[in-house]
Design a protein around this motif. Structure first.
Motif, PDB file in Angstrom:
ATOM      1  N   GLN A  14      -4.983  48.948  30.816  1.00  0.00           N
ATOM      2  CA  GLN A  14      -5.857  47.899  31.329  1.00  0.00           C
ATOM      3  C   GLN A  14      -5.179  46.533  31.226  1.00  0.00           C
ATOM      4  O   GLN A  14      -5.209  45.744  32.171  1.00  0.00           O
ATOM      5  CB  GLN A  14      -7.181  47.884  30.569  1.00  0.00           C
ATOM      6  N   HIS A  15      -4.535  46.248  30.108  1.00  0.00           N
ATOM      7  CA  HIS A  15      -3.897  44.938  29.934  1.00  0.00           C
ATOM      8  C   HIS A  15      -2.695  44.770  30.867  1.00  0.00           C
ATOM      9  O   HIS A  15      -2.428  43.674  31.346  1.00  0.00           O
ATOM     10  CB  HIS A  15      -3.515  44.682  28.470  1.00  0.00           C
ATOM     11  N   ASP A  62      -4.138  43.955  34.253  1.00  0.00           N
ATOM     12  CA  ASP A  62      -4.550  42.551  34.243  1.00  0.00           C
ATOM     13  C   ASP A  62      -3.346  41.634  34.463  1.00  0.00           C
ATOM     14  O   ASP A  62      -3.432  40.651  35.198  1.00  0.00           O
ATOM     15  CB  ASP A  62      -5.248  42.193  32.930  1.00  0.00           C
ATOM     16  N   SER A 108      -2.777  39.000  37.452  1.00  0.00           N
ATOM     17  CA  SER A 108      -2.870  37.595  37.054  1.00  0.00           C
ATOM     18  C   SER A 108      -1.759  36.783  37.696  1.00  0.00           C
ATOM     19  O   SER A 108      -1.766  35.562  37.632  1.00  0.00           O
ATOM     20  CB  SER A 108      -2.794  37.463  35.536  1.00  0.00           C
TER      21      SER A 108
END
Length: 93
Positions: free
Chosen positions: A57-58, A61, A65
């Motif tokens: 998930q990170h 992201d 981003s």
């Protein structure tokens, strides 16, 4: 990697295809990691097998981003899956 009875089929197939590694950071997924399906062509409606990849998930992201991209893209992940618990949930943004 054995079969996990609560893991969605798509996630299980992506895990197998990627040999248990995140497409972004190349580290192995751990049981407590949150996993997301990423659309390589950035078209959320394109669910073709070759367009999908699995990321932490990170990591997902980070990709969205703009940290590693000159043109940041705003895309809500289609599902967040806990490898440990095997659930899929819509992520609220």
């Amino acid at each position: 990697m054995g079969n996990h009875p609560e893991l969605p089929t798509q996630i299980a197939k992506l895990l197998q295809r990627q040999r248990g590694k995140c497409a972004h950071c190349k580290l192995y997924f751990k049981s407590e990691d949150l996993l997301e399906v990423h659309h390589l062509d950035k078209k959320h409606q394109n669910h073709k097998w070759e367009n999908l990849t699995l990321m932490h998930q990170h990591c997902h992201d980070q990709v969205h981003s703009g940290m590693h991209d000159k043109h940041p893209v705003v895309e809500e992940p289609c599902e967040v899956t806990s490898f440990k618990h095997g659930f899929a949930d819509q992520r609220s943004g």
